[in-house]
Design an enzyme around this catalytic site. Sequence first.
Site, short mmCIF file in Angstrom:
data_model
loop_
_atom_site.label_atom_id
_atom_site.label_comp_id
_atom_site.label_asym_id
_atom_site.label_seq_id
_atom_site.Cartn_x
_atom_site.Cartn_y
_atom_site.Cartn_z
N CYS A 39 55.14 18.31 59.26
CA CYS A 39 55.86 17.04 59.16
C CYS A 39 55.01 15.99 58.45
O CYS A 39 54.76 16.12 57.26
CB CYS A 39 56.33 16.56 60.54
SG CYS A 39 57.67 15.35 60.45
N HIS A 87 59.11 21.06 63.25
CA HIS A 87 58.36 21.08 64.50
C HIS A 87 58.81 22.27 65.35
O HIS A 87 59.97 22.68 65.31
CB HIS A 87 58.59 19.80 65.31
CG HIS A 87 58.05 18.57 64.69
ND1 HIS A 87 56.69 18.34 64.54
CD2 HIS A 87 58.67 17.48 64.18
CE1 HIS A 87 56.51 17.16 63.98
NE2 HIS A 87 57.68 16.62 63.74
#
Length: 513
Positions: A338, A437
């Site tokens: 991310c 994630h």
Amino acid sequence: MKGALLVAGTTSDAGKSVVVAGLCRLLARRGVSVAPFKAQNMSNNSVVTLDGGEIGRAQAVQARACGLEPSVRFNPVLLKPGSDRRSQLVVRGKAIDTVGAKDYFRHRQELRAVVAEELASLRDEFDVVICEGAGSPAEINLRATDLANMGLARAAELPVILVGDIDRGGVLAHLFGTVAILEPEDQRLIAGFVINKFRGDVDLLKPGLDQLEALTGRPTLGVIPFTDELWIDAEDSLSTVSDAPVGRPLPPVGSEWLTVAALRLPRISNSTDVEALACEPGVAVRWATDPSRLAGADLVVVPGSKSTVSDLEWLHRTGIADALTARAAAGGPILGICGGYQMLARTIDDRVESAAGTVPGLGLLDLEIVFDDPKVLRRSSGRVLDHGGAAGNNDLPVHGYEIHHGRVRGNSDKPWLELDGEPEGSVRGAIWGTHLHGALESNEFRRAWLREVAAQAGRPGFVVAEDVSVAEVRNGQLDLLADLLEKHLDRAALEQIIDGSAPTGLPVLTTYK
């Protein structure tokens, strides 16, 4: 049993989250219909729910303890700090504003109504709702706008148990002082105490507990022993201590260890991503904040960030950026997740989080990142694409969730994954990046990728275990919590408190005027 309870703490990280999770699992195992609730959370560790919103990860774990899927109902207000003074305000799973402490006041009436509505709905649907406080109820400077501690307890007439961490020292003073500093109408709701992380002979503590009860009129409902077996799913950055190990490394299956340096960014988010690696035997994960910790690591993980540009500046300021560049040139494995993935790009155009405009990234991946609204919030699943890796980690299933403002606007590297039919992430040699994630919780994918990392790092003696399931490890942690509470809590007294039949008319202590 029918009722609700608020678990408050003398400090942040006193053990509120784990006590709530343990109580939820304990009650669920006994067939009680139970749900968790945290009116307002402040954490950058979050997950995407089935209903398309975003909540604190602790409440997702507590939901799991209840046998429920995560929902925005369990954490209707979430604050995600982007700096020391400003936080993103997430209400019912959606970001609605970026606020400072004074700006937040203008939302308080609206948020109070949201919290009351969600809690009332849960109490109608479930037999028991276990609520978690935030920080400490003794923060009397914030009492007027409090949504999560005594403000919630008084509005909903919730009994409160107060948790203190004896490992920090001064726990008896913390418990007494927390009650004493509250105004009388708040004090009357404090029904008892729980002491967390005790080491040693509890008989030595008992005289202090007897004196505490004599002084406050409130019993200690349990003394929970310290155990180093509880570590997965940390709620926030207080648990990501520089140079500390993640979890308790198990001995390797093969002849060699695989060492991982996870960067402890100042605004780290979803730090729990690396916990899946720490579940593996022979994988030793440590948090790192200086370049010297990267030198001997087989893998470096650049995790998520709530403030990508600011944390990128920190990488340069500490010398870690240069260490990553040198590592990439030498073929050393790097994983960006991310915000960490975004930092590896050639450029970052951020007019949303930092308003910094276009800044150069580390240039380790050939992509451009542009920040935009609305925030991407989705649960995704797909497969690993075939890149001819030595470990053959292609076409394996992978799943997780995305929470980010950054979009990839140009990418000349190979995509790493295919999610919901679209290419995602990047691979360049021994550098991997993704916005996903939780991907490392996909067991087959994680094992195959670790074989590839070991090959790239020159660790032929590292052998991946074939039977590790992150979901099973997480469930084992929840059962361990429930076992500890079942053994060390006065369950009969606690049940009386929850169903409202506990003693009333508790004494009021001297209160500051």
